[in-house]
Design a protein around this motif. Structure first.
Motif, mmCIF file in Angstrom:
data_model
loop_
_atom_site.group_PDB
_atom_site.id
_atom_site.type_symbol
_atom_site.label_atom_id
_atom_site.label_comp_id
_atom_site.label_asym_id
_atom_site.label_seq_id
_atom_site.Cartn_x
_atom_site.Cartn_y
_atom_site.Cartn_z
ATOM 1 N N LYS A 22 0.849 -1.195 0.000
ATOM 2 C CA LYS A 22 0.000 0.000 0.000
ATOM 3 C C LYS A 22 0.887 1.250 0.000
ATOM 4 N N VAL A 23 1.093 1.797 -1.171
ATOM 5 C CA VAL A 23 1.945 2.979 -1.324
ATOM 6 C C VAL A 23 1.423 4.142 -0.484
ATOM 7 N N GLU A 24 0.107 4.267 -0.412
ATOM 8 C CA GLU A 24 -0.489 5.383 0.324
ATOM 9 C C GLU A 24 -0.215 5.314 1.830
ATOM 10 N N LYS A 25 0.260 4.195 2.338
ATOM 11 C CA LYS A 25 0.563 4.045 3.763
ATOM 12 C C LYS A 25 2.028 4.342 4.090
ATOM 13 N N GLU A 27 3.898 7.055 3.926
ATOM 14 C CA GLU A 27 4.129 8.277 4.713
ATOM 15 C C GLU A 27 3.701 8.129 6.167
ATOM 16 N N LYS A 28 2.787 7.207 6.442
ATOM 17 C CA LYS A 28 2.344 6.969 7.815
ATOM 18 C C LYS A 28 3.484 6.414 8.668
ATOM 19 N N GLU A 49 9.524 4.520 -2.334
ATOM 20 C CA GLU A 49 8.135 4.584 -2.808
ATOM 21 C C GLU A 49 8.029 4.029 -4.238
#
Length: 104
Positions: A22-25, A27-28, A49
């Motif tokens: 999950k690329v969107e995770k 930065e978390k 990324e």
């Protein structure tokens, strides 16, 4: 952060970013100043990324099942991990990577 919190954070990061790609995770769990060294080659946050995006295109399944060794330096907020990554590519080929990782 205490050892239990560090361990949970690392397990969650591997589950969401590496196992699930999950690329969107990213930065978390990883700051934009993140630097990874693999086999003597440095990768920046953006390169990491891009690597996850590339893995999405060629893999069917990636799984870090457990950490074989883990050391937590709570005082200095550093972690050392030794683990195995099992990979199944889209073409059906299966591989295994042994990894040592130092996080700070």
């Amino acid at each position: 952060m205490e050892k239990k919190e560090m361990k949970t954070l690392i397990e969650d990061a591997y589950a969401e970013v590496l196992n699930s790609l999950k690329v969107e995770k990213i930065e978390k769990y990883f700051g934009t100043q993140y630097l990874q060294t693999t086999d003597g080659v440095n990768s920046t946050f953006n390169q990491f990324e891009q690597h996850i995006v590339a893995l999405q295109k060629v893999t069917q399944k990636i799984q870090v099942t457990n950490f074989q060794e883990e050391m937590f330096d709570v005082e200095n907020q550093k972690i050392f991990l030794h683990y195995v990554v099992n990979v199944t590519k889209i073409d059906g080929k299966i591989g295994m990577l042994k990894c040592l990782q130092y996080l700070q």
